[in-house]
Design a protein around this motif. Structure first.
Motif, PDB file in Angstrom:
ATOM      1  N   GLU A 176     -39.650   8.087 -22.541  1.00 44.54           N
ATOM      2  CA  GLU A 176     -37.987   7.865 -22.601  1.00 44.54           C
ATOM      3  C   GLU A 176     -37.099   8.634 -21.724  1.00 44.54           C
ATOM      4  OE1 GLU A 176     -37.652   7.475 -27.272  1.00 44.54           O
ATOM      5  OE2 GLU A 176     -34.821   8.050 -26.738  1.00 44.54           O
ATOM      6  N   LYS A 177     -37.838   9.852 -21.349  1.00 45.96           N
ATOM      7  CA  LYS A 177     -37.343  10.314 -20.784  1.00 45.96           C
ATOM      8  C   LYS A 177     -37.239  10.299 -19.296  1.00 45.96           C
ATOM      9  CE  LYS A 177     -37.885  16.231 -20.958  1.00 45.96           C
ATOM     10  NZ  LYS A 177     -36.986  16.270 -19.973  1.00 45.96           N
ATOM     11  N   ALA A 178     -37.661   9.562 -19.291  1.00 47.63           N
ATOM     12  CA  ALA A 178     -37.440   9.502 -17.921  1.00 47.63           C
ATOM     13  C   ALA A 178     -36.587   8.286 -17.621  1.00 47.63           C
ATOM     14  CB  ALA A 178     -38.718   7.855 -17.093  1.00 47.63           C
ATOM     15  N   ILE A 179     -36.276   7.456 -18.574  1.00 46.96           N
ATOM     16  CA  ILE A 179     -35.066   6.090 -18.386  1.00 46.96           C
ATOM     17  C   ILE A 179     -34.058   6.924 -18.742  1.00 46.96           C
ATOM     18  CG2 ILE A 179     -35.417   4.754 -20.250  1.00 46.96           C
ATOM     19  CD1 ILE A 179     -35.332   2.947 -18.546  1.00 46.96           C
ATOM     20  N   HIS A 180     -33.767   7.960 -19.619  1.00 44.80           N
ATOM     21  CA  HIS A 180     -32.630   8.891 -20.518  1.00 44.80           C
ATOM     22  C   HIS A 180     -32.525   9.932 -19.316  1.00 44.80           C
ATOM     23  CE1 HIS A 180     -29.990  10.712 -23.288  1.00 44.80           C
ATOM     24  NE2 HIS A 180     -29.629   9.413 -22.948  1.00 44.80           N
ATOM     25  N   ASP A 181     -33.206  10.550 -19.029  1.00 46.07           N
ATOM     26  CA  ASP A 181     -32.551  12.215 -18.675  1.00 46.07           C
ATOM     27  C   ASP A 181     -32.786  12.512 -16.808  1.00 46.07           C
ATOM     28  OD1 ASP A 181     -32.175  12.619 -21.149  1.00 46.07           O
ATOM     29  OD2 ASP A 181     -34.238  14.199 -21.000  1.00 46.07           O
ATOM     30  N   ALA A 182     -31.996  13.120 -16.325  1.00 45.94           N
ATOM     31  CA  ALA A 182     -31.229  12.737 -14.795  1.00 45.94           C
ATOM     32  C   ALA A 182     -32.601  13.720 -14.670  1.00 45.94           C
ATOM     33  CB  ALA A 182     -30.370  13.742 -14.371  1.00 45.94           C
ATOM     34  N   PRO A 183     -33.110  13.450 -13.218  1.00 44.85           N
ATOM     35  CA  PRO A 183     -34.491  14.257 -12.761  1.00 44.85           C
ATOM     36  C   PRO A 183     -34.308  15.705 -12.483  1.00 44.85           C
ATOM     37  CG  PRO A 183     -34.288  12.221 -11.749  1.00 44.85           C
ATOM     38  CD  PRO A 183     -33.090  12.382 -12.437  1.00 44.85           C
ATOM     39  N   GLY A 184     -35.015  16.362 -13.100  1.00 44.70           N
ATOM     40  CA  GLY A 184     -34.548  17.845 -12.604  1.00 44.70           C
ATOM     41  C   GLY A 184     -34.758  18.428 -11.200  1.00 44.70           C
TER      42      GLY A 184
ATOM     43  N   ALA B 146     -14.943  16.671 -35.091  1.00 47.45           N
ATOM     44  CA  ALA B 146     -14.675  16.045 -33.551  1.00 47.45           C
ATOM     45  C   ALA B 146     -14.872  16.547 -32.105  1.00 47.45           C
ATOM     46  CB  ALA B 146     -13.345  15.778 -33.770  1.00 47.45           C
ATOM     47  N   HIS B 147     -15.153  18.269 -32.014  1.00 53.32           N
ATOM     48  CA  HIS B 147     -15.095  18.662 -30.859  1.00 53.32           C
ATOM     49  C   HIS B 147     -16.680  19.123 -31.085  1.00 53.32           C
ATOM     50  CE1 HIS B 147     -16.822  22.653 -28.528  1.00 53.32           C
ATOM     51  NE2 HIS B 147     -15.472  21.906 -28.370  1.00 53.32           N
ATOM     52  N   ASP B 148     -17.454  18.325 -31.065  1.00 54.71           N
ATOM     53  CA  ASP B 148     -18.759  18.653 -31.018  1.00 54.71           C
ATOM     54  C   ASP B 148     -19.480  17.189 -31.189  1.00 54.71           C
ATOM     55  OD1 ASP B 148     -19.152  21.047 -31.838  1.00 54.71           O
ATOM     56  OD2 ASP B 148     -20.213  21.101 -33.993  1.00 54.71           O
TER      57      ASP B 148
ATOM     58  N   SER C   4     -25.364  -3.237 -21.487  1.00 55.88           N
ATOM     59  CA  SER C   4     -25.255  -1.612 -20.989  1.00 55.88           C
ATOM     60  C   SER C   4     -23.840  -1.327 -21.518  1.00 55.88           C
ATOM     61  CB  SER C   4     -24.442  -2.034 -19.586  1.00 55.88           C
ATOM     62  OG  SER C   4     -24.729  -0.290 -19.442  1.00 55.88           O
ATOM     63  N   ARG C   5     -23.978   0.043 -21.840  1.00 60.56           N
ATOM     64  CA  ARG C   5     -22.882   0.581 -22.881  1.00 60.56           C
ATOM     65  C   ARG C   5     -23.039   2.337 -22.590  1.00 60.56           C
ATOM     66  NH1 ARG C   5     -27.769  -0.384 -25.946  1.00 60.56           N
ATOM     67  NH2 ARG C   5     -27.832   1.556 -27.761  1.00 60.56           N
ATOM     68  N   GLY C   6     -21.600   2.209 -22.539  1.00 65.39           N
ATOM     69  CA  GLY C   6     -21.965   4.023 -22.884  1.00 65.39           C
ATOM     70  C   GLY C   6     -21.850   4.595 -24.337  1.00 65.39           C
ATOM     71  N   SER C   7     -22.413   5.398 -24.340  1.00 62.34           N
ATOM     72  CA  SER C   7     -23.049   6.005 -25.905  1.00 62.34           C
ATOM     73  C   SER C   7     -22.052   5.744 -27.099  1.00 62.34           C
ATOM     74  CB  SER C   7     -23.553   7.841 -25.422  1.00 62.34           C
ATOM     75  OG  SER C   7     -22.579   7.998 -24.978  1.00 62.34           O
ATOM     76  N   PHE C   8     -22.617   5.375 -28.163  1.00 57.05           N
ATOM     77  CA  PHE C   8     -21.482   5.270 -29.021  1.00 57.05           C
ATOM     78  C   PHE C   8     -20.699   4.352 -28.942  1.00 57.05           C
ATOM     79  CE2 PHE C   8     -23.782   9.777 -28.352  1.00 57.05           C
ATOM     80  CZ  PHE C   8     -24.369   9.575 -29.669  1.00 57.05           C
ATOM     81  N   SER C   9     -20.746   3.212 -27.979  1.00 51.19           N
ATOM     82  CA  SER C   9     -20.088   2.735 -27.590  1.00 51.19           C
ATOM     83  C   SER C   9     -19.788   0.857 -28.553  1.00 51.19           C
ATOM     84  CB  SER C   9     -19.719   1.934 -26.143  1.00 51.19           C
ATOM     85  OG  SER C   9     -18.636   3.397 -25.696  1.00 51.19           O
ATOM     86  N   MET C  10     -20.952   0.662 -29.286  1.00 52.85           N
ATOM     87  CA  MET C  10     -21.136  -0.345 -30.170  1.00 52.85           C
ATOM     88  C   MET C  10     -21.822  -1.725 -29.857  1.00 52.85           C
ATOM     89  SD  MET C  10     -18.603   1.241 -32.149  1.00 52.85           S
ATOM     90  CE  MET C  10     -16.925   0.031 -30.999  1.00 52.85           C
TER      91      MET C  10
ATOM     92  N   LEU D 187     -19.749  12.931 -23.927  1.00 54.59           N
ATOM     93  CA  LEU D 187     -20.080  13.911 -22.735  1.00 54.59           C
ATOM     94  C   LEU D 187     -21.030  13.992 -22.354  1.00 54.59           C
ATOM     95  CD1 LEU D 187     -16.456  15.580 -22.725  1.00 54.59           C
ATOM     96  CD2 LEU D 187     -16.850  13.816 -22.309  1.00 54.59           C
ATOM     97  N   GLU D 188     -21.945  14.580 -22.849  1.00 51.84           N
ATOM     98  CA  GLU D 188     -23.278  15.133 -21.985  1.00 51.84           C
ATOM     99  C   GLU D 188     -23.766  13.920 -22.225  1.00 51.84           C
ATOM    100  OE1 GLU D 188     -24.584  17.924 -21.194  1.00 51.84           O
ATOM    101  OE2 GLU D 188     -26.891  17.223 -21.371  1.00 51.84           O
ATOM    102  N   ASN D 189     -24.248  12.896 -22.796  1.00 54.34           N
ATOM    103  CA  ASN D 189     -24.611  11.816 -22.970  1.00 54.34           C
ATOM    104  C   ASN D 189     -23.729  11.002 -21.853  1.00 54.34           C
ATOM    105  OD1 ASN D 189     -27.000  10.913 -23.957  1.00 54.34           O
ATOM    106  ND2 ASN D 189     -25.140  11.156 -26.107  1.00 54.34           N
ATOM    107  N   ASP D 190     -23.124  10.843 -21.096  1.00 49.87           N
ATOM    108  CA  ASP D 190     -22.439  10.105 -20.311  1.00 49.87           C
ATOM    109  C   ASP D 190     -22.847  10.607 -19.210  1.00 49.87           C
ATOM    110  OD1 ASP D 190     -21.373   8.243 -21.994  1.00 49.87           O
ATOM    111  OD2 ASP D 190     -18.906   8.781 -21.656  1.00 49.87           O
ATOM    112  N   ASN D 191     -22.271  12.243 -18.854  1.00 42.62           N
ATOM    113  CA  ASN D 191     -23.098  12.883 -18.213  1.00 42.62           C
ATOM    114  C   ASN D 191     -24.442  12.862 -18.022  1.00 42.62           C
ATOM    115  OD1 ASN D 191     -22.538  14.091 -16.294  1.00 42.62           O
ATOM    116  ND2 ASN D 191     -22.786  16.276 -16.814  1.00 42.62           N
ATOM    117  N   GLN D 192     -25.048  12.967 -18.730  1.00 46.19           N
ATOM    118  CA  GLN D 192     -26.912  12.459 -17.856  1.00 46.19           C
ATOM    119  C   GLN D 192     -27.019  11.276 -17.699  1.00 46.19           C
ATOM    120  OE1 GLN D 192     -29.529  14.120 -18.294  1.00 46.19           O
ATOM    121  NE2 GLN D 192     -29.176  15.866 -18.818  1.00 46.19           N
TER     122      GLN D 192
END
Lengths: 276, 270
Positions: free
Chosen positions: B50-58, B128-130, B7-13, B136-141
């Motif tokens: 993919e959406k089910a396993i990636h995004d938090a349920p609304g 860098a800002h974007d 498992s990894r944080g997004s973009f963590s190699m 952060l958005e990915n981690d939050n999801q």
């Protein structure tokens, strides 16, 4: 000469791993035993120092008295001074929270999953699972709160460590081998820059300890022996405070220069007055 | 040998680590294939899975149970893929979907924020800002997803056996640690752990067959004896009885199938 810093939610196993690493590596250990020397140097009771590493004062207590921060600074100064000496394994002194930015420091956290800890509590204390769960939640929150209050870092955050090893399925001796292996990597060998950074950190800790003895709300950063002090003061006392800081810090061995940065803070000043 | 989830944080190699571990141990490696299998087997568009396993349920999804349904399909496909051992899964939620199997080595790879930002900037050609905002958005999801479905925080290191930060430790160092740990006694496949994962696979099949109509059920299996747990106020309806008969006929590996109502669903139920 790498430096291994251990942190854990299982103190007994942390100690056992540290002892095994000392045997394997032939290193020196820095452990809570040094609190008696902090007592001798700063005249603070060892029991009080041990309590400082465990208990978070209330917001009001912190605001009205800088003693807790002072005791923490004394421990920090003593620990960092020892970490400069030689190959070291350090545990039980929260060094993972204040030895920051030192490339040859390998930080490892040893844990057990909450479920295992609950089972252990139930077995050892003979209490129901729900009570054990509640106790553990409180304990986890207490440690998190303490680390944030003391050093503004969350010790449960895995990104604070190079490695986190869960002993539920990994044998303790395997963990020792893994840590030992990691410590021998080139990245954890001290270099001139990392030793200088540690030396600057030690000087910052010394200056902070000296200043916190008589004042509050002090942050210190050292760059090549030049000490930057950040603090807050009441407008009318700004010049007086800068002079006092420069006098105190300037006398410390190794300090090449002192820069003081003061911001205005009414509440800080009120608490400072109450303390004086 | 073992099953390894990375498992990894997004973009963590984490992907690079997984590929190198697979190469070194000569293991199979899977990630998206699980979604493809689930998509084919249960006839659900891959994008929805993919959406089910990636995004938090609304808010609405929390009531519709669609996400739980899709995750049951993904879990079933994943367990089928790994049941034969010597495999690395580096897709999402492996440590949760394969929880309770002793020969699963659960690894978490983290990286410091600076290197994650620099990776995303380079990959997507953004500021860098974007890049920071995207991470952060990915981690939050991930946080919301894990919390809403499993009540846990993916950053909680007690969910993993080994958490390695790629910073001072390199990808190759991480690979060495993982390979070394995977070979230790604690992660050796035993007869008991192999039976457990076979039972998990069977329970997952049963759950996947029922979840569309009965989203709140829990299923366990022990040596082919399947127990279905209903929520306290639910009853065995004729629809459920009919479906269970179908499953009994279709699944030759089920020795016995029982339904329990009114007792708490065990923690290890799928």
């Amino acid at each position: 000469m790498p430096l291994i810093i251990l942190s854990s939610n299982s103190k007994e196993e942390e100690k056992e791993i540290a002892k095994k690493l000392l045997q394997v590596k032939g290193y020196g250990g820095v452990d809570p035993g040094i609190l008696s020397e902090v007592e001798a140097k700063y005249h603070i009771d060892t029991g009080k120092l041990a309590e400082t590493l465990e208990q978070t004062p209330s917001f009001f207590e912190k605001m009205m008295s800088g003693k807790w921060q002072y005791r923490l600074a004394c421990i920090e100064a003593e620990v960092i001074e020892r970490l400069m000496k030689d190959n070291t394994v350090c545990w039980g002194l929260a060094a993972h929270l204040y030895v920051v930015g030192i490339s040859h420091a390998l930080k490892v956290r040893i844990i057990h999953a909450n479920q295992t800890r609950i089972e252990n509590i139930v077995e050892q204390q003979g209490i129901p699972v729900q009570r054990a769960q509640k106790w553990l939640d409180t304990e986890n929150q207490r440690r998190k709160k303490w680390s944030l209050a003391a050093f503004n870092r969350d010790e449960t955050d895995p990104s604070e460590y190079d490695l986190v090893i869960n002993l539920d399925q990994i044998d303790l001796n395997e963990a020792v081998l893994t840590i030992n292996g990691a410590a021998s990597y080139r990245k954890f060998q001290p270099i001139t820059y990392s030793m200088k950074s540690l030396s600057d950190l030690a000087l910052s800790a010394k200056v902070r300890t000296t200043l916190l003895k008589s004042m509050q709300d002090i942050r210190v950063q050292t760059i090549d022996g030049t000490v930057l002090v950040f603090t807050k003061a009441f407008k009318q006392k700004k010049i007086e405070k800068i002079k006092e800081i420069k006098d105190l810090a300037g006398k410390i061995e190794g300090v090449r220069g002192v820069e003081v940065h003061v911001t205005n803070n009414l509440f800080g000043d009120i608490s400072g007055n109450a303390n004086s | 040998m073992a099953i390894i989830t990375i498992s990894r944080g997004s973009f963590s190699m984490g992907k690079s680590v997984a590929e190198k571990v697979a190469e070194k141990l000569n293991y199979g490696i899977i990630s998206r294939e699980v979604l493809l299998d689930a998509s084919n087997h249960y006839n659900i568009p891959e994008i929805k899975l993919e959406k089910a396993i990636h995004d938090a349920p609304g808010i609405l999804e929390r009531y519709s149970h669609k996400k739980q349904e899709y995750i049951s399909y993904i879990r079933s496909a994943l367990v089928d893929k790994v049941v034969n051992d010597n495999i690395i899964y580096h897709g999402l939620a492996g440590h949760l979907l394969l929880k309770g199997i002793s020969h699963v080595l659960k690894v978490r790879i983290t990286a410091n924020m600076e290197s994650r930002i620099s990776y995303v900037m380079k990959r997507d050609g953004i500021s860098a800002h974007d890049a920071h905002a995207l991470i952060l958005e990915n981690d939050n999801q991930r946080r919301k997803w894990t919390h809403s479905l499993y009540g846990q925080d993916p950053w909680d290191s007690s969910l993993y056996d080994l958490t390695i930060r790629i910073d001072k430790l390199s990808i190759d160092d991480a690979v060495n640690f993982i390979c070394q740990t995977a070979k230790t006694d604690g992660f050796t496949t035993t007869e008991k752990s192999l039976q457990k994962i076979k039972d998990m696979a069977l329970a997952c099949h049963v759950k996947a067959a029922l979840v569309h109509d009965f989203p709140d059920i829990g299923v366990t299996s022990e040596y082919g004896n399947v127990l279905i747990y209903l929520k306290p106020k639910d009853h065995v309806t004729s629809k459920l009885s009919k479906r269970l008969d179908e499953i009994r006929h279709r699944k030759g590996t089920i020795y016995n199938l029982e339904v329990h109502a009114g007792i708490p669903i065990p923690e290890d139920a799928v």
